[in-house]
Design a protein around this motif. Structure first.
Motif, PDB file in Angstrom:
ATOM      1  N   LYS A 212      -8.532  -6.561  -4.329  1.00 60.16           N
ATOM      2  CA  LYS A 212      -7.203  -7.144  -4.404  1.00 60.16           C
ATOM      3  C   LYS A 212      -6.840  -7.474  -5.861  1.00 60.16           C
ATOM      4  O   LYS A 212      -7.712  -7.638  -6.705  1.00 60.16           O
ATOM      5  CB  LYS A 212      -7.126  -8.427  -3.566  1.00 60.16           C
ATOM      6  CG  LYS A 212      -7.274  -8.187  -2.070  1.00 60.16           C
ATOM      7  CD  LYS A 212      -7.100  -9.488  -1.294  1.00 60.16           C
ATOM      8  CE  LYS A 212      -7.176  -9.257   0.202  1.00 60.16           C
ATOM      9  NZ  LYS A 212      -6.988 -10.514   0.972  1.00 60.16           N
ATOM     10  N   LYS A 256       2.065   1.581  -8.051  1.00 59.54           N
ATOM     11  CA  LYS A 256       2.638   0.733  -7.003  1.00 59.54           C
ATOM     12  C   LYS A 256       4.051   0.291  -7.390  1.00 59.54           C
ATOM     13  O   LYS A 256       4.950   0.267  -6.539  1.00 59.54           O
ATOM     14  CB  LYS A 256       1.746  -0.489  -6.765  1.00 59.54           C
ATOM     15  CG  LYS A 256       0.489  -0.209  -5.966  1.00 59.54           C
ATOM     16  CD  LYS A 256      -0.440  -1.399  -5.944  1.00 59.54           C
ATOM     17  CE  LYS A 256       0.219  -2.637  -5.420  1.00 59.54           C
ATOM     18  NZ  LYS A 256      -0.683  -3.803  -5.400  1.00 59.54           N
ATOM     19  N   SER A 263       2.066  -5.366  -2.565  1.00 55.29           N
ATOM     20  CA  SER A 263       0.888  -5.563  -1.721  1.00 55.29           C
ATOM     21  C   SER A 263      -0.179  -6.279  -2.530  1.00 55.29           C
ATOM     22  O   SER A 263      -0.323  -6.029  -3.733  1.00 55.29           O
ATOM     23  CB  SER A 263       0.347  -4.214  -1.231  1.00 55.29           C
ATOM     24  OG  SER A 263      -0.898  -4.376  -0.573  1.00 55.29           O
ATOM     25  N   TYR A 265      -3.243  -5.711  -2.231  1.00 54.73           N
ATOM     26  CA  TYR A 265      -4.323  -4.747  -2.428  1.00 54.73           C
ATOM     27  C   TYR A 265      -3.992  -3.796  -3.573  1.00 54.73           C
ATOM     28  O   TYR A 265      -2.836  -3.415  -3.779  1.00 54.73           O
ATOM     29  CB  TYR A 265      -4.579  -3.953  -1.150  1.00 54.73           C
ATOM     30  CG  TYR A 265      -5.176  -4.782  -0.040  1.00 54.73           C
ATOM     31  CD1 TYR A 265      -6.551  -4.951   0.056  1.00 54.73           C
ATOM     32  CD2 TYR A 265      -4.362  -5.418   0.889  1.00 54.73           C
ATOM     33  CE1 TYR A 265      -7.110  -5.717   1.067  1.00 54.73           C
ATOM     34  CE2 TYR A 265      -4.902  -6.194   1.898  1.00 54.73           C
ATOM     35  CZ  TYR A 265      -6.273  -6.344   1.986  1.00 54.73           C
ATOM     36  OH  TYR A 265      -6.818  -7.121   2.985  1.00 54.73           O
ATOM     37  N   VAL A 268      -3.188   1.415  -2.044  1.00 53.06           N
ATOM     38  CA  VAL A 268      -2.414   1.472  -0.803  1.00 53.06           C
ATOM     39  C   VAL A 268      -1.908   2.902  -0.598  1.00 53.06           C
ATOM     40  O   VAL A 268      -1.870   3.706  -1.526  1.00 53.06           O
ATOM     41  CB  VAL A 268      -1.227   0.493  -0.827  1.00 53.06           C
ATOM     42  CG1 VAL A 268      -1.700  -0.939  -0.869  1.00 53.06           C
ATOM     43  CG2 VAL A 268      -0.321   0.798  -2.021  1.00 53.06           C
ATOM     44  N   TYR A 269      -1.498   3.195   0.641  1.00 53.35           N
ATOM     45  CA  TYR A 269      -0.933   4.507   0.938  1.00 53.35           C
ATOM     46  C   TYR A 269       0.479   4.602   0.346  1.00 53.35           C
ATOM     47  O   TYR A 269       1.237   3.634   0.379  1.00 53.35           O
ATOM     48  CB  TYR A 269      -0.848   4.730   2.440  1.00 53.35           C
ATOM     49  CG  TYR A 269      -2.183   4.856   3.136  1.00 53.35           C
ATOM     50  CD1 TYR A 269      -2.980   5.980   2.960  1.00 53.35           C
ATOM     51  CD2 TYR A 269      -2.643   3.849   3.982  1.00 53.35           C
ATOM     52  CE1 TYR A 269      -4.203   6.104   3.608  1.00 53.35           C
ATOM     53  CE2 TYR A 269      -3.859   3.957   4.633  1.00 53.35           C
ATOM     54  CZ  TYR A 269      -4.644   5.088   4.439  1.00 53.35           C
ATOM     55  OH  TYR A 269      -5.851   5.195   5.078  1.00 53.35           O
ATOM     56  N   SER A 277       1.308   3.624   8.372  1.00 47.69           N
ATOM     57  CA  SER A 277       0.323   3.612   7.289  1.00 47.69           C
ATOM     58  C   SER A 277       0.897   3.257   5.927  1.00 47.69           C
ATOM     59  O   SER A 277       0.221   2.613   5.118  1.00 47.69           O
ATOM     60  CB  SER A 277      -0.372   4.978   7.201  1.00 47.69           C
ATOM     61  OG  SER A 277      -1.040   5.292   8.393  1.00 47.69           O
ATOM     62  N   THR A 279       2.197   1.923   2.576  1.00 51.71           N
ATOM     63  CA  THR A 279       2.029   0.648   1.848  1.00 51.71           C
ATOM     64  C   THR A 279       0.860  -0.191   2.369  1.00 51.71           C
ATOM     65  O   THR A 279       0.615  -1.284   1.860  1.00 51.71           O
ATOM     66  CB  THR A 279       3.308  -0.216   1.867  1.00 51.71           C
ATOM     67  OG1 THR A 279       3.481  -0.820   3.158  1.00 51.71           O
ATOM     68  CG2 THR A 279       4.538   0.587   1.493  1.00 51.71           C
ATOM     69  N   LYS A 280       0.138   0.313   3.369  1.00 49.19           N
ATOM     70  CA  LYS A 280      -1.041  -0.402   3.881  1.00 49.19           C
ATOM     71  C   LYS A 280      -2.271  -0.063   3.015  1.00 49.19           C
ATOM     72  O   LYS A 280      -2.288   0.956   2.321  1.00 49.19           O
ATOM     73  CB  LYS A 280      -1.326  -0.019   5.335  1.00 49.19           C
ATOM     74  CG  LYS A 280      -0.192  -0.324   6.306  1.00 49.19           C
ATOM     75  CD  LYS A 280      -0.045  -1.809   6.500  1.00 49.19           C
ATOM     76  CE  LYS A 280       0.812  -2.153   7.714  1.00 49.19           C
ATOM     77  NZ  LYS A 280       2.075  -1.433   7.810  1.00 49.19           N
ATOM     78  N   PRO A 281      -3.310  -0.897   3.028  1.00 49.16           N
ATOM     79  CA  PRO A 281      -4.514  -0.591   2.237  1.00 49.16           C
ATOM     80  C   PRO A 281      -5.143   0.734   2.660  1.00 49.16           C
ATOM     81  O   PRO A 281      -5.209   1.042   3.849  1.00 49.16           O
ATOM     82  CB  PRO A 281      -5.448  -1.768   2.547  1.00 49.16           C
ATOM     83  CG  PRO A 281      -4.561  -2.861   3.026  1.00 49.16           C
ATOM     84  CD  PRO A 281      -3.413  -2.197   3.721  1.00 49.16           C
TER      85      PRO A 281
END
Length: 360
Positions: A212, A256, A263, A265, A268-269, A277, A279-281
């Motif tokens: 993170k 990003k 995010s 993280y 991310v996607y 999926s 913007t998710k890790p």
């Protein structure tokens, strides 16, 4: 006379040994109706604290303690609890676990339960270790007298000594830069950069994917530091960045920002992924599959695995800076395990001849 005394003592010793073995293998008859499957479920939910509420996984208090390392005597980490719960559920689901713990053939039953994983040594040994924890708790619980796992040996795991050549790594990551998704071709440079990060951090992939922004300390050291704890052991690590690693971290931040992704993280996607999926890790499994596909496209099918990047990183780091513990290992043996090349030991000769040749 001495021979006769020795034989009498030896016979008595053998009798005592047999009596001890018979007593330790007997089972407590107080709870003859408890099956292994039921006890696994009880241990998972009541001791490990694993359960479900409204279809979602929840965790209660954990009564399983770490048995070694700096966390000895403390409740095990959540990541380890997940692994134990997964193993327990897999064993519960097997029909071979539906036998009574009082069964006199318990060893044969357990071997039969584990037999489907004989060809997968790592997973077999993991299931065996989980069973050992469960049955040791059954001993403490007064359900059985002795942990039968003591009589079931681990399977020898083949030692993986694969060092990815630099030229192979370049070709594989070139393939990762081209992302074919749903019959579309996208810029997959971010996938290659993830591999760069795994290599440069030289950690297990699972420890890198959870990184993170808050773990990156920009104001520490010359180029900043990365603070994290190993997934496997919980050992805290402070990694001082060099200029190259710092530039890589900044690349992800700028990427990003360009994607307008907010995010916590670091990885991310991208937004060209589906709604579930984007913007998710990034998940470890996704990169494992991507890496395998890239290896095949580059002509290295089945030769290299994503986890080999850690060993390559630690080997190259050892050749570059000498003795270090970048891998966060608690023993010198494990440090050596991840170093596939050892540089020659250097020394300087300062001795002089003991004979004065001029006087000879």
């Amino acid at each position: 006379m001495l021979q006769q005394i020795w034989e009498q003592d030896r016979n008595q010793y053998d009798v005592n040994e047999v009596a001890i073995k018979l007593s330790t293998t007997s089972q407590v008859e107080a709870d003859p109706e408890i099956t292994l499957a039921n006890y696994l479920r009880k241990w998972r939910t009541e001791v490990l604290g694993h359960g479900y509420k409204d279809g979602k996984m929840v965790w209660g208090d954990c009564h399983v303690l770490s048995q070694r390392g700096r966390n000895r005597g403390k409740p095990i980490a959540l990541a380890s609890r997940r692994d134990y719960a997964s193993d327990a559920q897999q064993l519960e689901a097997s029909e071979e676990s539906d036998f009574f713990l009082s069964d006199p053939q318990i060893l044969r039953r357990i071997r039969r339960l584990l037999s489907p994983w004989l060809t997968k040594p790592t997973h077999y040994n993991g299931l065996r270790n989980t069973l050992s924890r469960v049955l040791m708790h059954a001993v403490q619980d007064g359900v059985i007298d002795r942990n039968p796992i003591r009589d079931i040996e681990k399977i020898s795991e083949p030692k993986r000594e694969v060092l990815i050549p630099d030229e192979a790594y370049v070709k594989i990551t070139e393939q990762l830069c081209i992302h074919r998704l749903n019959k579309r071709i996208k810029d997959g440079t971010w996938r290659a950069k993830i591999c760069d990060l795994i290599y440069m951090m030289s950690q297990q992939p699972i420890d890198v994917f959870g990184l993170k922004e808050e773990q990156i300390r920009d104001d520490e050291g010359e180029y900043g530091e990365i603070h994290f704890a190993r997934h496997k052991t919980g050992v805290p690590i402070v990694l001082e960045m060099n200029e190259e690693l710092r530039d890589l971290i900044e690349w992800f931040r700028n990427w990003k920002r360009d994607q307008e992704i907010i995010s916590p993280y670091l990885m991310v996607y991208p937004r060209y992924f589906g709604m579930r999926s984007r913007t998710k890790p990034v998940r470890h499994k996704f990169m494992q599959i991507s890496w395998a596909e890239a290896c095949e496209a580059a002509g290295y099918k089945g030769q290299y695995q994503l986890r080999d990047l850690r060993k390559k990183g630690l080997t190259d780091e050892f050749l570059s800076q000498g003795e270090n513990n970048k891998g966060g290992h608690e023993s010198p043996q494990m440090r050596k395990h991840y170093r596939l090349i050892r540089p020659p030991e250097r020394s300087k000769s300062t001795l002089k001849s003991l004979r004065d040749t001029d006087k000879l």
